[in-house]
Scaffold this active site. Structure first.
Site, PDB file in Angstrom:
ATOM      1  N   GLY A 165      27.600  25.351 -25.819  1.00 46.41           N
ATOM      2  CA  GLY A 165      26.959  26.597 -26.221  1.00 46.41           C
ATOM      3  C   GLY A 165      26.923  27.707 -25.176  1.00 46.41           C
ATOM      4  O   GLY A 165      26.586  28.832 -25.506  1.00 46.41           O
ATOM      5  N   TYR A 202      32.861  32.789 -37.720  1.00 44.96           N
ATOM      6  CA  TYR A 202      31.588  32.086 -37.535  1.00 44.96           C
ATOM      7  C   TYR A 202      31.245  31.329 -38.809  1.00 44.96           C
ATOM      8  O   TYR A 202      31.151  31.912 -39.884  1.00 44.96           O
ATOM      9  CB  TYR A 202      30.484  33.083 -37.179  1.00 44.96           C
ATOM     10  CG  TYR A 202      29.129  32.438 -37.014  1.00 44.96           C
ATOM     11  CD1 TYR A 202      28.918  31.464 -36.042  1.00 44.96           C
ATOM     12  CD2 TYR A 202      28.060  32.803 -37.830  1.00 44.96           C
ATOM     13  CE1 TYR A 202      27.672  30.864 -35.888  1.00 44.96           C
ATOM     14  CE2 TYR A 202      26.810  32.203 -37.680  1.00 44.96           C
ATOM     15  CZ  TYR A 202      26.631  31.233 -36.707  1.00 44.96           C
ATOM     16  OH  TYR A 202      25.404  30.648 -36.564  1.00 44.96           O
ATOM     17  N   ILE A 203      31.101  30.028 -38.682  1.00 42.52           N
ATOM     18  CA  ILE A 203      30.725  29.188 -39.820  1.00 42.52           C
ATOM     19  C   ILE A 203      29.202  29.124 -39.853  1.00 42.52           C
ATOM     20  O   ILE A 203      28.589  28.641 -38.899  1.00 42.52           O
ATOM     21  CB  ILE A 203      31.289  27.741 -39.670  1.00 42.52           C
ATOM     22  CG1 ILE A 203      32.773  27.738 -39.297  1.00 42.52           C
ATOM     23  CG2 ILE A 203      31.027  26.914 -40.923  1.00 42.52           C
ATOM     24  CD1 ILE A 203      33.723  28.226 -40.358  1.00 42.52           C
ATOM     25  N   ARG A 292      35.010  10.670 -23.304  1.00 36.12           N
ATOM     26  CA  ARG A 292      34.069   9.773 -22.610  1.00 36.12           C
ATOM     27  C   ARG A 292      33.336   8.908 -23.637  1.00 36.12           C
ATOM     28  O   ARG A 292      33.429   9.143 -24.836  1.00 36.12           O
ATOM     29  CB  ARG A 292      33.032  10.618 -21.867  1.00 36.12           C
ATOM     30  CG  ARG A 292      32.266  11.528 -22.838  1.00 36.12           C
ATOM     31  CD  ARG A 292      31.053  12.205 -22.213  1.00 36.12           C
ATOM     32  NE  ARG A 292      30.246  12.836 -23.235  1.00 36.12           N
ATOM     33  CZ  ARG A 292      30.467  14.023 -23.767  1.00 36.12           C
ATOM     34  NH1 ARG A 292      31.497  14.749 -23.371  1.00 36.12           N
ATOM     35  NH2 ARG A 292      29.680  14.508 -24.707  1.00 36.12           N
TER      36      ARG A 292
HETATM   37  C1  MV4 Z   1      30.665  27.255 -33.920  1.00 39.27           C
HETATM   38  C2  MV4 Z   1      29.620  27.495 -34.830  1.00 39.27           C
HETATM   39  C3  MV4 Z   1      29.918  28.224 -35.955  1.00 39.27           C
HETATM   40  N1  MV4 Z   1      31.170  28.696 -36.169  1.00 39.27           N
HETATM   41  N2  MV4 Z   1      31.898  27.739 -34.185  1.00 39.27           N
HETATM   42  C4  MV4 Z   1      28.057  25.191 -30.477  1.00 39.27           C
HETATM   43  C5  MV4 Z   1      28.513  24.389 -29.302  1.00 39.27           C
HETATM   44  C6  MV4 Z   1      30.000  24.253 -29.403  1.00 39.27           C
HETATM   45  N3  MV4 Z   1      30.395  22.894 -29.216  1.00 39.27           N
HETATM   46  C7  MV4 Z   1      30.343  24.750 -30.756  1.00 39.27           C
HETATM   47  N4  MV4 Z   1      29.177  25.359 -31.330  1.00 39.27           N
HETATM   48  C8  MV4 Z   1      29.264  26.044 -32.499  1.00 39.27           C
HETATM   49  N5  MV4 Z   1      30.497  26.539 -32.820  1.00 39.27           N
HETATM   50  C9  MV4 Z   1      32.122  28.440 -35.272  1.00 39.27           C
HETATM   51  N6  MV4 Z   1      33.346  28.932 -35.497  1.00 39.27           N
HETATM   52  C10 MV4 Z   1      28.362  26.966 -34.539  1.00 39.27           C
HETATM   53  C11 MV4 Z   1      28.177  26.259 -33.367  1.00 39.27           C
HETATM   54  C12 MV4 Z   1      26.843  25.763 -33.156  1.00 39.27           C
HETATM   55  C13 MV4 Z   1      26.574  24.402 -33.163  1.00 39.27           C
HETATM   56  C14 MV4 Z   1      27.573  23.474 -33.306  1.00 39.27           C
HETATM   57  C15 MV4 Z   1      27.300  22.140 -33.305  1.00 39.27           C
HETATM   58  C16 MV4 Z   1      25.991  21.710 -33.162  1.00 39.27           C
HETATM   59  C17 MV4 Z   1      24.978  22.619 -32.987  1.00 39.27           C
HETATM   60  C18 MV4 Z   1      25.246  23.975 -32.981  1.00 39.27           C
HETATM   61  C19 MV4 Z   1      24.211  24.879 -32.827  1.00 39.27           C
HETATM   62  C20 MV4 Z   1      24.489  26.211 -32.824  1.00 39.27           C
HETATM   63  C21 MV4 Z   1      25.801  26.652 -32.969  1.00 39.27           C
END
Ligand code: MV4
Length: 446
Positions: A165, A202-203, A292
């Site tokens: 994040g 953005y999803i 990991r």
């Molecule tokens: C995103 C998303 C929505 N759309 N990508 C957060 C950490 C990173 N590993 C990827 N993350 C996200 N990517 C797109 N295109 C929303 C998140 C995200 C999220 C993802 C997984 C678990 C918790 C989250 C909390 C906020 C945002």
């Protein structure tokens, strides 16, 4: 097979690894900082070497001290656990140079998957679905504007060196693009020494579902089904479960195949995790590949009856995998018990443990390094235990978790047990109706 493994970690995961080594007849070496001299991993290992003062950079992240410890104890392999040096390409490379087997990914694999934009491109070329967005990196604001317009707002920009994040911004309209692009670049530059960014659609309200994989040196790979990690707060997972309440047999087949495709594309060796975002229509998109063992691995172990650390060691020693996929036979939930005050913004609460009573009984597993009198140092992660329940159904696993949490007594520090107790009684959670947005609206006072 290895004769002696040095465990380059601390806490519950160091214990977890030492236990499997003992069962396999492999000698173990613990390394510890001065803050951990009374830790169980030091007591449980066959040998222990002090590697420095409490600060991680001087001990658990100090490559030369850990290599020296392996050399003087004649360890023939190093298990890095999670965090610390587990995904450090330089460490993996130095282990190779010293002819010590690193029980983890090759330096090339760590570098390739550590650069998120590069990892995404690799997966896209391999035919794994990825979130629509930029073709690789975004190098200037004009390109950012064009890509955002093509992709359609909202978009998200992410640091290619990021993860967890940091260096990430959601952008709803064009005016917000320039200031966010600049601030995210600066943040990534400061945090990772690399400000490069890429862009995605953005999803909204996705689920975080990951697939456990295992690959061997003979080009075989299989999957071990999923874990749902959507209950997170500020990118820290709080609860994980398998199977995912959102999963269908059809979706598991598609995601499992995609994860195997991802593993084969990079000739993955060892255990790994392919993280996906899943939207409400059950479209899924590759996010990241973790090279990991993960914190939440026990829930997979419980539902498929399989020791993932043993498998890691066997594969690292050159043994072939069975080559078949594994499907959940039970339901498992893990609650991360942190020394944090859930009623005070999850503020860390280090200190000395007083009375301790650990739950037990049928279907309960506790992975923990704490004991009565143990002092939780302020220098490291605040997780003190993983409470795992396994049962025939999700309802039973939740009921068992509630029962176990209500037995758990950890005096002397604040813990997240009261949070988990409330979560297990939350109607939305009980229905399995949650996404990564869940914790933003969860009310602890209910
Ligand atoms: C995103 C998303 C929505 N759309 N990508 C957060 C950490 C990173 N590993 C990827 N993350 C996200 N990517 C797109 N295109 C929303 C998140 C995200 C999220 C993802 C997984 C678990 C918790 C989250 C909390 C906020 C945002």
């Amino acid at each position: 097979m290895f004769k002696k493994i040095l465990v380059a970690n601390r806490g519950e995961i160091a214990l977890r690894i030492i236990r499997t080594c003992k069962e396999m007849g492999i000698k173990t070496v613990a390394v510890y900082s001065t803050a951990d001299r009374d830790s169980l991993h030091v007591k449980f290992a066959d040998e222990a070497v002090c590697i420095g003062p409490p600060a991680s950079k001087d001990s658990y992240l100090n490559i030369s001290r850990i290599i020296s410890a392996a050399e003087i104890t004649n360890a023939d392999a190093i298990h890095p656990g999670y965090g610390f040096l587990s995904e450090n390409a330089k460490f993996s490379r130095i282990c190779q140079e010293y002819k010590i087997k690193f029980i983890g990914a090759s330096p090339e694999m760590i570098e390739g998957m550590g650069d998120k934009s590069n990892a995404k491109m690799t997966m896209r070329l391999a035919g794994v679905s990825v979130v629509p967005g930029s073709d690789g990196l975004i190098t200037d604001i004009e390109q950012a504007k064009i890509t955002a317009k093509e992709t359609g707002y909202p978009v998200i920009i992410k640091a290619t060196a990021g993860g967890g994040g940091r260096g990430m911004r959601i952008i709803w309209k064009e005016e917000e693009l320039l200031p966010n692009f600049e601030s995210a670049t600066k943040e990534a530059e400061a945090a990772f020494g690399n400000g490069a960014m890429y862009m995605e659609k953005y999803i909204e309200e996705p689920r975080h579902i990951e697939i456990q994989i295992v690959g061997d040196q003979f080009g075989k790979a299989c999957h071990l089904s999923e874990r749902d990690c959507s209950v997170q707060r500020r990118h820290q997972k709080l609860v994980e479960e398998t199977p995912s309440p959102f999963m269908t047999d059809e979706l598991r087949e598609r995601m499992g195949n995609a994860a195997i495709k991802a593993a084969l594309a990079v000739k993955y060796e060892g255990v790994g995790t392919v993280e996906f975002l899943v939207d409400k229509y059950r479209n899924f998109y590759f996010m990241e590949m973790n090279t990991r063992i993960q914190v939440e691995h026990p829930i997979t172990e419980e539902v498929i009856n399989y020791d993932l650390v043993r498998e890691q060691i066997l594969v690292a020693a050159g043994n072939p995998i069975s080559g078949k996929n594994y499907y959940p036979q039970m339901h498992a939930i893990e609650c991360r018990i942190n020394a944090e005050d859930p009623f005070n913004n999850f503020r860390p609460s280090p200190g000395k443990i007083g009375n301790l009573f650990t739950p037990g009984g049928h279907g309960i597993r506790v992975d923990s390094h704490i004991y009565s009198g143990y002092v939780i140092p302020p220098n490291y992660d605040s997780m003190v235990a993983k409470l795992i329940t396994v049962a025939q159904t999700r309802e039973e696993a939740i009921a068992k978790m509630h029962r176990a949490l209500s037995e758990y007594v950890i005096e002397g520090v604040k813990t997240t047990i009261p949070f988990h107790l409330r979560l297990m009684q939350n109607e939305q959670f009980k229905k399995g109706d949650y996404t990564t947005k869940f914790m933003e609206t969860f009310d602890l006072s209910e």
